[in-house]
Design a protein around this motif. Structure first.
Motif, PDB file in Angstrom:
ATOM      1  N   GLY A 192       0.846  -1.179   0.000  1.00 51.41           N
ATOM      2  CA  GLY A 192       0.000   0.000   0.000  1.00 51.41           C
ATOM      3  C   GLY A 192       0.886   1.235   0.000  1.00 51.41           C
ATOM      4  N   GLY A 193       0.417   2.330   0.590  1.00 52.03           N
ATOM      5  CA  GLY A 193      -0.427   2.491   1.724  1.00 52.03           C
ATOM      6  C   GLY A 193      -0.248   1.467   2.833  1.00 52.03           C
ATOM      7  N   GLU A 194      -1.332   1.287   3.544  1.00 52.12           N
ATOM      8  CA  GLU A 194      -1.301   0.355   4.675  1.00 52.12           C
ATOM      9  C   GLU A 194      -2.352  -0.734   4.470  1.00 52.12           C
ATOM     10  N   PRO A 195      -1.919  -1.945   4.090  1.00 55.52           N
ATOM     11  CA  PRO A 195      -2.864  -3.046   3.838  1.00 55.52           C
ATOM     12  C   PRO A 195      -3.716  -3.416   5.040  1.00 55.52           C
ATOM     13  N   GLN A 196      -3.193  -3.240   6.256  1.00 54.72           N
ATOM     14  CA  GLN A 196      -3.986  -3.604   7.430  1.00 54.72           C
ATOM     15  C   GLN A 196      -5.139  -2.633   7.672  1.00 54.72           C
ATOM     16  N   GLU A 197      -5.092  -1.460   7.064  1.00 56.83           N
ATOM     17  CA  GLU A 197      -6.193  -0.510   7.213  1.00 56.83           C
ATOM     18  C   GLU A 197      -7.328  -0.815   6.241  1.00 56.83           C
ATOM     19  N   ALA A 198      -7.109  -1.792   5.378  1.00 57.72           N
ATOM     20  CA  ALA A 198      -8.166  -2.295   4.496  1.00 57.72           C
ATOM     21  C   ALA A 198      -8.180  -3.814   4.642  1.00 57.72           C
ATOM     22  N   LEU A 199      -8.346  -4.261   5.880  1.00 57.26           N
ATOM     23  CA  LEU A 199      -8.126  -5.663   6.210  1.00 57.26           C
ATOM     24  C   LEU A 199      -9.116  -6.599   5.510  1.00 57.26           C
ATOM     25  N   ASP A 200     -10.384  -6.203   5.425  1.00 61.04           N
ATOM     26  CA  ASP A 200     -11.361  -7.060   4.746  1.00 61.04           C
ATOM     27  C   ASP A 200     -10.958  -7.298   3.298  1.00 61.04           C
ATOM     28  N   ARG A 201     -10.578  -6.224   2.629  1.00 61.49           N
ATOM     29  CA  ARG A 201     -10.152  -6.326   1.238  1.00 61.49           C
ATOM     30  C   ARG A 201      -8.884  -7.172   1.124  1.00 61.49           C
ATOM     31  N   THR A 202      -7.918  -6.922   1.990  1.00 60.65           N
ATOM     32  CA  THR A 202      -6.658  -7.659   1.965  1.00 60.65           C
ATOM     33  C   THR A 202      -6.899  -9.154   2.139  1.00 60.65           C
ATOM     34  N   CYS A 203      -7.707  -9.507   3.125  1.00 57.78           N
ATOM     35  CA  CYS A 203      -7.981 -10.923   3.392  1.00 57.78           C
ATOM     36  C   CYS A 203      -8.764 -11.569   2.245  1.00 57.78           C
ATOM     37  N   HIS A 204      -9.665 -10.812   1.651  1.00 53.99           N
ATOM     38  CA  HIS A 204     -10.431 -11.344   0.519  1.00 53.99           C
ATOM     39  C   HIS A 204      -9.508 -11.769  -0.605  1.00 53.99           C
ATOM     40  N   TYR A 205      -8.565 -10.912  -0.938  1.00 57.30           N
ATOM     41  CA  TYR A 205      -7.702 -11.233  -2.076  1.00 57.30           C
ATOM     42  C   TYR A 205      -6.638 -12.279  -1.737  1.00 57.30           C
ATOM     43  N   LEU A 206      -6.244 -12.338  -0.486  1.00 53.44           N
ATOM     44  CA  LEU A 206      -5.360 -13.435  -0.073  1.00 53.44           C
ATOM     45  C   LEU A 206      -6.070 -14.772  -0.268  1.00 53.44           C
ATOM     46  N   SER A 207      -7.297 -14.853   0.174  1.00 52.62           N
ATOM     47  CA  SER A 207      -8.077 -16.092   0.033  1.00 52.62           C
ATOM     48  C   SER A 207      -8.315 -16.415  -1.435  1.00 52.62           C
ATOM     49  N   LEU A 208      -8.629 -15.406  -2.211  1.00 50.24           N
ATOM     50  CA  LEU A 208      -8.874 -15.605  -3.639  1.00 50.24           C
ATOM     51  C   LEU A 208      -7.657 -16.211  -4.327  1.00 50.24           C
ATOM     52  N   LEU A 209      -6.488 -15.668  -4.036  1.00 48.05           N
ATOM     53  CA  LEU A 209      -5.256 -16.145  -4.678  1.00 48.05           C
ATOM     54  C   LEU A 209      -4.923 -17.569  -4.257  1.00 48.05           C
TER      55      LEU A 209
END
Length: 342
Positions: free
Chosen positions: A72-89
């Motif tokens: 980012g920026g700060e990925p932990q400040e968009a944690l829902d989005r970050t986790c979504h794409y981790l799971s997707l990958l």
């Protein structure tokens, strides 16, 4: 031995997933983000703007990604989005798709748990510069152990501003697995503020800061410290990523250079004319206002007078397809090289 994440970066195999441009924790004078990435919510997978999940999957496939780095920026400040794409990958490419994340905040146990459950493998912490040397006994020490307890590989990743032996202590104590030091660099995003802080470019260098290598005198001999130079990032990581892309997307007639760019010819002639000249259909592609074809074939056609003019085009194999050079061709002319800005 370098970390798995770094090993994949060196091969050009890491997709960069920019998830969030805001970083409310602090405004670092050395932040390299340009204006198009700073304080935005737009996501990017490498150079590709992300509008939906398929954009991320397509970009990973475009480069045959071995893994993904979350930034980012700060990925932990968009944690829902970050986790979504981790799971997707992980769902799409399997557990071997290695993921690491850069963060400038500690986040706490709940964040570490959620990141680990989503599929994060490695987390690289960048503590605030003003705390360097006083991290023991703080949340920054605690989070290293928490991250490991939750199944993540904890590490530090810092810019080469100054040497700080406390990071070596964390490595020796087993709290962090490794410490990456990035050569200190000036960019369009931080140049003015870096100069205000007294930093200057290294002589005859595009981005490296004078004195950045001095950090190695104190920290460079440790077996778990890795110094990543700006030259290596450009010459190895970036070029290798371009080559991976170029191999995947090249057409039959595209030529792939040593730098991983694509070279082809561009001409303003009809398909009927190419058929008349006997050009095999696999050697050209028809566009709305021009044709693209093998560069060496176009060069020969212009020299023979079969086609009045054209140009050789060199461009990146990235989603945005940035053109880096154009070379005009015309009858009786050898063609002078021209950059994309001409």
């Amino acid at each position: 031995m370098i970390s798995e994440g770094c090993e994949q970066c060196a091969k050009g195999g890491k997709m960069v997933l920019f998830v969030y441009g805001y970083c409310d924790q602090r405004d670092c004078f050395y932040c390299p983000l340009g204006e198009n990435r700073k304080n935005v919510t737009q996501m990017y997978a490498n150079e590709r703007p992300v509008e939906d999940d398929e954009d991320v999957i397509e970009e990973a496939k475009r480069m045959s990604a071995l893994g993904t780095s979350i930034t980012g920026g700060e990925p932990q400040e968009a944690l829902d989005r970050t986790c979504h794409y981790l799971s997707l990958l992980k769902d799409e490419f399997g557990e071997d798709h290695h993921t690491h994340l850069y963060t400038g905040i500690t986040g706490g146990r709940e964040n570490m748990r959620r990141l680990a459950e989503a599929g994060l493998d490695e987390i690289r912490f960048h503590p605030p510069l003003e705390l360097w040397g006083d991290l023991h006994g703080t949340e920054w020490e605690e989070i290293l152990y928490i991250a490991r307890e939750e199944g993540l590989t904890p590490a530090f990743e810092i810019p080469g501003i100054r040497a700080e032996e406390e990071f070596l202590e964390f490595l020796d104590e087993g709290a962090a697995d490794f410490c990456n030091i990035n050569e200190f660099e000036m960019s369009d995003g931080n140049y003015r503020r870096m100069q205000e802080e007294g930093f200057e470019l290294k002589e005859d260098h595009m981005s490296a800061v004078e004195g950045s290598h001095d950090i190695l005198e104190t920290m460079g001999d440790h077996e778990k410290v890795y110094f990543c130079t700006s030259v290596f990032k450009d010459a190895a990581q970036h070029r290798s990523r371009l080559k991976r892309m170029a191999r995947n997307i090249r057409r039959e007639f595209d030529d792939v250079t040593e730098d991983g760019t694509l070279v082809y010819g561009k001409a303003w002639v009809s398909e009927a004319r190419l058929e008349e000249l006997g050009v095999p259909e696999e050697f050209y592609a028809v566009k709305s206002e021009h044709v693209e074809l093998a560069w060496w074939l176009l060069e020969e056609m212009v020299e023979e007078g079969d086609v009045p003019k054209g140009e050789l085009v060199e461009q990146y194999p990235t989603y945005d397809g940035t053109v880096v050079e154009r070379t005009p061709l015309s009858g009786g002319s050898s063609g002078e090289r021209a950059t994309a800005d001409d």
